[in-house]
Design an enzyme around this catalytic site. Sequence first.
Site: not given
Ligand code: SF4
Length: 314
Positions: A130, A132, A201, A230-231
């Site tokens: 990923h 990140e 986060c 991912s989220n």
């Molecule tokens: S989901 Fe949004 S607030 Fe959370 S780390 Fe990623 S970009 Fe930042």
Amino acid sequence: MKNKEIKILLSAPRGFCAGVERAIEIVEKSIQKFGSPVYVRHEIVHNKYVVDDLKSKGAVFVEELEEIEDKTRPVIFSAHGVPKKIPEDAKNYNMIYVDATCPLVSKVHREAENLNKAGYHIILIGHQDHPEVIGTMGQLPKGSIDLIQNEIEAKNYINKKNKKIAFVTQTTLSVDDTKEMIKILKDKFSDIREPFKEDICYATTNRQMAVKNIAKKCDIFFVIGSRNSSNSVRLVEVAKKSGCPNAQLIHSESKIPYDQIQNSNIIGISSGASAPEILVDNFIMDLKNRFTIKIDEVEIIKENVVFKIPKKLN
Ligand code: SF4
């Protein structure tokens, strides 16, 4: 079909987070300030609709700086963050660059750096490849951070370096799965150092809590978001684990399963942090054309987080 009545439980908060809003604004303001093309290294956020919209406004997406032929044009780094080497390379090319890394990802970067300076060996909980994770690992020299992706890896982890150890995490993980991995690490290493403030986060946490709150009431659950988000993928998993086994991701190439919807009375809807609300609106509009819909928005918390854009764009 139109006679079929369906209740939609609309999960809130959902969709854009402050980091995504900021990253998109950075691209738009950069185009206004510098004219087009403005290059963006990697998808600014993981959503095809957003990327296509920015392309139409003058953004050009590349994976590496080397692909940019005209290095007099500015380049933006995506919200996921980049290894330290990337801004250094941009400087060496004399390029103008704007960093759209989410401040909450930058926080993890600084944390990793400070822990390294304080003599800790770092465990990063996250998903390999990923962007990140690549960005966070790239803050420190090779070998300073070990990646752990699941409970088995946490159980098998050996502190080979024989140094004090600390952990940090990717910002968009499953809150519950990560808790389990942290518990395993803490049981193994009683003095492991943890972040002062959680790395997952607020947006990830809130969206997962909101889905968890309604999933068990739903016959089917849809998360609007891209496959590489991912989220968004985590939200599907959370819905499944929280009582709605038929949870699905709706991405740009998805076929909407109308037959399954026809057999449902209550459907849940959420969207990932990189998915614009228009995609949720379009999805609901599509359902309205086929079924009689009643919408109940279930909000668990109000969000009021805003991140400033870099001064050079004001
Ligand atoms: S989901 Fe949004 S607030 Fe959370 S780390 Fe990623 S970009 Fe930042």
